[in-house]
Write an enzyme that holds these catalytic residues in place. Structure first.
Site, PDB file in Angstrom:
ATOM      1  N   PRO A  24     -12.059  47.967 -50.728  1.00 25.79           N
ATOM      2  CA  PRO A  24     -12.602  46.691 -50.274  1.00 25.79           C
ATOM      3  C   PRO A  24     -11.757  45.974 -49.224  1.00 25.79           C
ATOM      4  CG  PRO A  24     -11.814  46.537 -52.530  1.00 25.79           C
ATOM      5  CD  PRO A  24     -11.812  47.991 -52.171  1.00 25.79           C
ATOM      6  N   ASN A  25     -12.488  45.409 -48.265  1.00 23.98           N
ATOM      7  CA  ASN A  25     -11.946  44.551 -47.203  1.00 23.98           C
ATOM      8  C   ASN A  25     -11.209  45.303 -46.102  1.00 23.98           C
ATOM      9  OD1 ASN A  25     -12.879  42.029 -48.340  1.00 23.98           O
ATOM     10  ND2 ASN A  25     -11.334  42.338 -49.921  1.00 23.98           N
TER      11      ASN A  25
ATOM     12  N   ARG B  67      -7.534  39.184 -39.846  1.00 22.32           N
ATOM     13  CA  ARG B  67      -6.515  38.247 -40.343  1.00 22.32           C
ATOM     14  C   ARG B  67      -5.279  39.020 -40.818  1.00 22.32           C
ATOM     15  NH1 ARG B  67      -9.981  34.563 -40.127  1.00 22.32           N
ATOM     16  NH2 ARG B  67     -11.844  34.595 -41.389  1.00 22.32           N
TER      17      ARG B  67
ATOM     18  N   TYR C 238      -1.074  43.714 -41.991  1.00 23.37           N
ATOM     19  CA  TYR C 238      -1.928  44.901 -41.846  1.00 23.37           C
ATOM     20  C   TYR C 238      -2.076  45.394 -40.403  1.00 23.37           C
ATOM     21  CZ  TYR C 238      -3.127  43.498 -46.588  1.00 23.37           C
ATOM     22  OH  TYR C 238      -3.052  43.153 -47.909  1.00 23.37           O
TER      23      TYR C 238
ATOM     24  N   ASN D  23      -7.044  54.941 -50.071  1.00 25.03           N
ATOM     25  CA  ASN D  23      -6.458  53.605 -50.091  1.00 25.03           C
ATOM     26  C   ASN D  23      -7.461  52.731 -50.851  1.00 25.03           C
ATOM     27  OD1 ASN D  23      -5.523  51.048 -49.754  1.00 25.03           O
ATOM     28  ND2 ASN D  23      -5.135  51.223 -47.547  1.00 25.03           N
TER      29      ASN D  23
ATOM     30  N   ALA E 101      -7.490  46.529 -53.026  1.00 21.39           N
ATOM     31  CA  ALA E 101      -7.176  45.713 -54.214  1.00 21.39           C
ATOM     32  C   ALA E 101      -7.452  46.456 -55.520  1.00 21.39           C
ATOM     33  CB  ALA E 101      -7.971  44.413 -54.166  1.00 21.39           C
TER      34      ALA E 101
ATOM     35  N   HIS F 191      -4.727  48.117 -57.906  1.00 24.64           N
ATOM     36  CA  HIS F 191      -3.948  47.410 -58.920  1.00 24.64           C
ATOM     37  C   HIS F 191      -4.753  47.062 -60.169  1.00 24.64           C
ATOM     38  CE1 HIS F 191      -1.665  47.141 -55.260  1.00 24.64           C
ATOM     39  NE2 HIS F 191      -2.560  46.336 -54.716  1.00 24.64           N
TER      40      HIS F 191
ATOM     41  N   ASP G  23      -9.390  57.342 -63.468  1.00 24.05           N
ATOM     42  CA  ASP G  23     -10.061  58.363 -64.284  1.00 24.05           C
ATOM     43  C   ASP G  23     -10.879  59.315 -63.420  1.00 24.05           C
ATOM     44  OD1 ASP G  23      -8.997  57.373 -66.608  1.00 24.05           O
ATOM     45  OD2 ASP G  23     -10.794  56.297 -67.228  1.00 24.05           O
TER      46      ASP G  23
ATOM     47  N   GLU H 109      -2.166  58.871 -51.983  1.00 26.10           N
ATOM     48  CA  GLU H 109      -2.417  57.429 -51.907  1.00 26.10           C
ATOM     49  C   GLU H 109      -1.784  56.886 -50.629  1.00 26.10           C
ATOM     50  OE1 GLU H 109       0.035  55.432 -54.774  1.00 26.10           O
ATOM     51  OE2 GLU H 109      -1.264  53.671 -54.843  1.00 26.10           O
TER      52      GLU H 109
ATOM     53  N   HIS I 223      -1.119  53.174 -48.407  1.00 28.01           N
ATOM     54  CA  HIS I 223      -1.220  51.721 -48.250  1.00 28.01           C
ATOM     55  C   HIS I 223      -0.608  51.341 -46.913  1.00 28.01           C
ATOM     56  CE1 HIS I 223      -2.671  51.130 -52.234  1.00 28.01           C
ATOM     57  NE2 HIS I 223      -1.738  51.971 -52.651  1.00 28.01           N
ATOM     58  N   LEU I 224      -1.295  50.473 -46.203  1.00 31.75           N
ATOM     59  CA  LEU I 224      -0.781  50.018 -44.904  1.00 31.75           C
ATOM     60  C   LEU I 224       0.527  49.264 -45.098  1.00 31.75           C
ATOM     61  CD1 LEU I 224      -4.203  48.713 -43.573  1.00 31.75           C
ATOM     62  CD2 LEU I 224      -3.034  50.806 -42.851  1.00 31.75           C
ATOM     63  N   SER I 225       0.550  48.397 -46.118  1.00 36.77           N
ATOM     64  CA  SER I 225       1.736  47.584 -46.384  1.00 36.77           C
ATOM     65  C   SER I 225       2.590  48.261 -47.456  1.00 36.77           C
ATOM     66  CB  SER I 225       1.310  46.195 -46.861  1.00 36.77           C
ATOM     67  OG  SER I 225       0.568  46.301 -48.071  1.00 36.77           O
TER      68      SER I 225
ATOM     69  N   ARG J 179       5.901  43.560 -52.205  1.00 39.49           N
ATOM     70  CA  ARG J 179       5.021  42.395 -52.145  1.00 39.49           C
ATOM     71  C   ARG J 179       4.932  41.703 -53.523  1.00 39.49           C
ATOM     72  NH1 ARG J 179      -0.301  43.688 -48.919  1.00 39.49           N
ATOM     73  NH2 ARG J 179      -0.391  41.403 -49.048  1.00 39.49           N
TER      74      ARG J 179
ATOM     75  N   ARG K 271       0.904  43.469 -57.084  1.00 41.39           N
ATOM     76  CA  ARG K 271       0.608  44.639 -56.236  1.00 41.39           C
ATOM     77  C   ARG K 271       1.530  45.812 -56.558  1.00 41.39           C
ATOM     78  NH1 ARG K 271      -2.951  42.585 -52.203  1.00 41.39           N
ATOM     79  NH2 ARG K 271      -2.486  40.412 -51.798  1.00 41.39           N
TER      80      ARG K 271
HETATM   81  O1  CA2 Z   1      -1.527  47.727 -47.958  1.00 36.96           O
HETATM   82  C1  CA2 Z   1      -2.642  48.176 -48.230  1.00 36.96           C
HETATM   83  O2  CA2 Z   1      -3.174  49.110 -47.606  1.00 36.96           O
HETATM   84  C2  CA2 Z   1      -3.474  47.522 -49.338  1.00 36.96           C
HETATM   85  O3  CA2 Z   1      -4.157  48.566 -50.040  1.00 36.96           O
HETATM   86  C3  CA2 Z   1      -4.456  46.597 -48.624  1.00 36.96           C
HETATM   87  C4  CA2 Z   1      -5.305  45.748 -49.562  1.00 36.96           C
HETATM   88  C5  CA2 Z   1      -4.439  45.056 -50.609  1.00 36.96           C
HETATM   89  O4  CA2 Z   1      -5.248  44.410 -51.567  1.00 36.96           O
HETATM   90  C6  CA2 Z   1      -3.507  46.027 -51.325  1.00 36.96           C
HETATM   91  O5  CA2 Z   1      -2.698  45.305 -52.239  1.00 36.96           O
HETATM   92  C7  CA2 Z   1      -2.626  46.765 -50.342  1.00 36.96           C
HETATM   93  C8  CA2 Z   1      -6.113  44.713 -48.737  1.00 36.96           C
HETATM   94  C9  CA2 Z   1      -7.011  45.384 -47.701  1.00 36.96           C
HETATM   95  C10 CA2 Z   1      -7.636  44.513 -46.662  1.00 36.96           C
HETATM   96  O6  CA2 Z   1      -7.135  43.186 -46.585  1.00 36.96           O
HETATM   97  C11 CA2 Z   1      -7.456  42.392 -45.507  1.00 36.96           C
HETATM   98  C12 CA2 Z   1      -6.917  41.111 -45.540  1.00 36.96           C
HETATM   99  C13 CA2 Z   1      -7.164  40.228 -44.516  1.00 36.96           C
HETATM  100  C14 CA2 Z   1      -7.968  40.618 -43.449  1.00 36.96           C
HETATM  101  C15 CA2 Z   1      -8.509  41.883 -43.423  1.00 36.96           C
HETATM  102  C16 CA2 Z   1      -8.251  42.769 -44.457  1.00 36.96           C
END
Ligand code: CA2
Length: 153
Positions: free
Chosen positions: A10-11, A18, A23, A74, A77, A80, A87, A98, A100-102, A107, A111
């Protein structure tokens, strides 16, 4: 040809909008273009799937059984929170990496647990898009070694 499936949670489709300090500035289309370039360079087949829905991510993992040789995931969210994704990864038992960008280990405390990671052979975190590149290279070598243990000798 080795077949890899990249699954993004997601996202991640909103990348670049942002939090560029966390990211990066590049958007999701740039990531998918890079993934295809890296797959061509490494001569592997690669498909990309993104969803904001936990069940859809579970469905994609299940559907990979018999259709992919390895998974790069990846879960965003859901990393976590999702025992369902853990599963599903265990059920299909494909080698999974796995990404993760960050650097989730540096963090917020929430996380720092990764359920999905418990079913993965390797994690790349904190490398931005380059983490996916590393994952492609790692899985290619891992699968080649698994298929022909003498190859590197
Ligand atoms: O660091 C990563 O790749 C994460 O999987 C990214 C997730 C975060 O919930 C994980 O803890 C670490 C968030 C993905 C997208 O978040 C955005 C936030 C703001 C604007 C656009 C995307």
């Amino acid at each position: 040809m080795i077949r890899l499936l990249v699954i993004n949670g997601p996202n991640l489709n909103l990348l670049g909008l942002r939090e560029p300090e966390i990211y990066g500035r590049e958007d999701y289309a740039a990531l998918t273009e890079k993934l295809q370039c890296w797959a061509e360079e490494e001569a592997v087949g690669l498909k990309v799937f993104q969803s904001n829905h936990e069940g859809a991510l579970v469905d994609a993992i299940q559907a990979s059984y018999g259709n992919a040789d390895g998974i790069i995931i990846n879960p965003a969210a859901y990393t976590h929170t999702s025992i369902a994704i853990l599963d599903a990864l265990k059920a299909v038992a494909l080698p999974a990496v796995e990404v993760h960008l960050s650097d989730i280990s540096k963090r917020e405390p929430f996380r720092q647990i990764s359920y999905a990671g418990m079913a993965c052979v390797k994690t790349f975190a904190g490398l931005g898009f380059e983490g996916y590149h590393e994952a492609i290279r790692f899985l290619k070598a891992y699968l080649n070694e698994k298929n022909d243990p003498q190859a590197g000798l």
